[in-house]
Enzyme design. Structure first.
Site, PDB file in Angstrom:
ATOM      1  N   CYS A  70       0.803  -1.228   0.000  1.00 54.37           N
ATOM      2  CA  CYS A  70       0.000   0.000   0.000  1.00 54.37           C
ATOM      3  C   CYS A  70       0.838   1.281   0.000  1.00 54.37           C
ATOM      4  O   CYS A  70       0.711   2.121  -0.877  1.00 54.37           O
ATOM      5  CB  CYS A  70      -0.919  -0.031   1.218  1.00 54.37           C
ATOM      6  SG  CYS A  70      -1.744   1.511   1.555  1.00 54.37           S
ATOM      7  N   HIS A 110      -2.016   7.085   4.655  1.00 57.08           N
ATOM      8  CA  HIS A 110      -1.008   6.041   4.871  1.00 57.08           C
ATOM      9  C   HIS A 110       0.371   6.409   4.324  1.00 57.08           C
ATOM     10  O   HIS A 110       1.121   5.554   3.867  1.00 57.08           O
ATOM     11  CB  HIS A 110      -1.461   4.703   4.273  1.00 57.08           C
ATOM     12  CG  HIS A 110      -0.863   3.519   4.991  1.00 57.08           C
ATOM     13  ND1 HIS A 110      -1.039   2.221   4.575  1.00 57.08           N
ATOM     14  CD2 HIS A 110      -0.074   3.454   6.116  1.00 57.08           C
ATOM     15  CE1 HIS A 110      -0.420   1.400   5.389  1.00 57.08           C
ATOM     16  NE2 HIS A 110       0.182   2.119   6.336  1.00 57.08           N
TER      17      HIS A 110
END
Length: 479
Positions: free
Chosen positions: A83, A139
């Protein structure tokens, strides 16, 4: 007479110039240069390559199917296997190894983030008049606010800063992670629905005269596998609870994407909006890589089709992701491309369409792929590095892909993806020259790499425990 001839020559010259200018500025020529678009960039989280209707799944995705039918499928599109590296590559147009984000993801206790001297895509777009918004997951750094979205070029942010949260409590490890413009928000609702509704509201309140960059980053269908009861009921025929929840999560996300498209149409923005959809990495095929929540008690539901393995892997199941682009009047409906593309390509492509400029001191690794999207042209490129880490790497050049596991016992694998997309046959022994060439390119990229921030922080944390305490038999018995 001489004056008449001179006048005639001058008139002919002027006519030629005017005709030439007309051809240059004619409507047909002008039409080749698209207007500055609104950009809606939609990212799913951990979605399997096959887990959309247009790739043959039983999961219902009618809105994504419609975007695929009226846009272009990107069938040789790659991201990173994790990710954080993928999202960093999108924001920078540069490989994550250049700024230390090449390894795994930023964990919830991680203190590092995306280097603040990188000039991010929203910063470049904002500089040329775009309104920039992130609705969804970030993130790319959470422990220090200097890493947060509003400090990195976004005018607005709503959603989580971390990589993984509960879909109903909006928390990770008991800590609520739900923000609007840097302020903690306590509210009820299912995460995917809240994100979709906020994106719709933002579009409805947007001035269509100002170009918009909306990065809509869903957390779905990342673990934990949770969905509203009414969504689960749609998949009562699926016996496996993890797969049922996973399918329901994707369908809820698809419904919200449909609401976003309808909001663009109501605002009169749809015809001048480029929509991109992709998953950040391949779907996970092992409980070891689904996230920080323990999923080992159930099945791992993502389906990457014919592609080998999944999230966290350098094989195609981890790096080749579902993706499409859609822009009415600019991209041919129902088309598909086998042009090799990588997530780093969007920065130069979107910046070019918007008239924005990257940081000249930070050369981009990506290419402008607009000619391939709009005109079906082949964009020539050198090898693409999926991942360059201290212990492994992979590179893709044409039909060839090299996977190099450096940690002992080392392993070198070479695949011809045109003939073997499932990566079943290792051709390294028969193509030593190609192996040597691709390994040399990896070595060159490794020379340019910054130390892995994950490994640096993990080793520091381990050292503080391992070398500052004593383990005894009594401790082991208590544990």
């Amino acid at each position: 007479m001489r004056n008449v001839k001179a006048l005639g020559f001058a008139m002919a010259f002027l006519v030629a110039v005017v005709l030439g200018m007309y051809r240059w500025w004619s409507p047909a020529a002008i039409a080749q240069q698209p207007p500055r678009p609104n950009i809606v960039y939609i990212m799913a989280d951990d979605q399997g390559w096959k887990d959309v209707g247009f790739h043959g799944s039983d999961i219902q995705t009618p809105n994504l199917d419609r975007l695929a039918q009226t846009g272009i499928l990107l069938e040789k599109y790659h991201a990173h296997p994790w990710c954080t590296p993928s999202r960093a590559a999108l924001m920078t147009g540069r490989y994550p190894f250049r700024y230390g984000l090449q390894t795994v993801v930023i964990p919830s206790a991680g203190t590092y983030g995306l280097a603040t001297d990188e000039w991010l895509l929203p910063q470049a777009l904002k500089e040329v008049g775009y309104e920039t918004a992130l609705v969804g997951k970030w993130h790319l750094g959470h422990a220090d606010r200097r890493y947060w979205p509003l400090q990195r070029g976004f005018d607005y942010h709503y959603g989580p800063i971390l990589g993984e949260i509960d879909y109903f409590t909006h928390s990770a490890h008991g800590v609520v992670d739900w923000y609007r413009n840097n302020e903690l928000v306590e509210e009820e609702g299912y995460v995917t629905t809240l994100l979709g509704q906020d994106a719709v509201k933002l579009i409805e309140e947007h001035d269509p005269e100002t170009p918009l960059f909306l990065y809509l980053a869903f957390t779905a269908p990342h673990a934990p596998y949770q969905a509203p009861e009414e969504a689960l009921e749609q998949y009562a025929n699926i016996a496996d609870p993890s797969r049922r929840a996973y399918a329901a999560m994707i369908t809820v996300m698809d419904e919200q994407i449909g609401q976003v498209v309808e909001a663009l149409e109501r605002q009169g923005m749809r015809d001048n909006t480029l929509i991109v959809f992709q998953s950040d990495n391949g779907g996970p095929r092992s409980a070891a890589v689904t996230g920080e929540v323990d999923t080992s008690g159930g099945s791992i539901p993502a389906d990457n089709g014919i592609f080998r393995e999944g999230k966290g892997s350098l094989y195609e199941g981890g790096t080749r992701v579902v993706a499409l682009a859609n822009w009415p009047g600019q991209i041919e409906p129902g088309s598909a491309t086998d042009q090799p593309m990588h997530i780093i390509d969007w920065y130069p492509t979107l910046a070019s369409l918007a008239g924005a400029s990257p940081d000249p001191t930070k050369p981009l690794d990506g290419l402008n792929i607009w000619p391939a999207l709009a005109e079906g042209k082949v964009v020539e490129r050198d090898a693409v590095g999926f991942e360059v880490e201290p212990f492994r790497a992979a590179v893709h050049e044409g039909d060839w892909k090299l996977v190099w596991k450096v940690a002992l016992p080392s392993r070198v694998e070479l695949f011809n993806l045109a003939q073997d997309p499932s990566e079943e046959t290792n051709l390294a022994a028969q193509n030593l020259r190609k192996v040597a060439q691709l390994k040399q390119q990896i070595e060159q990229m490794a020379q340019e790499a910054q130390p892995s921030l994950f490994l640096t922080e993990a080793l520091g944390a381990a050292k503080s425990v391992l070398f500052t305490s004593v383990a005894t038999p009594e401790d082991a018995e208590e544990i």
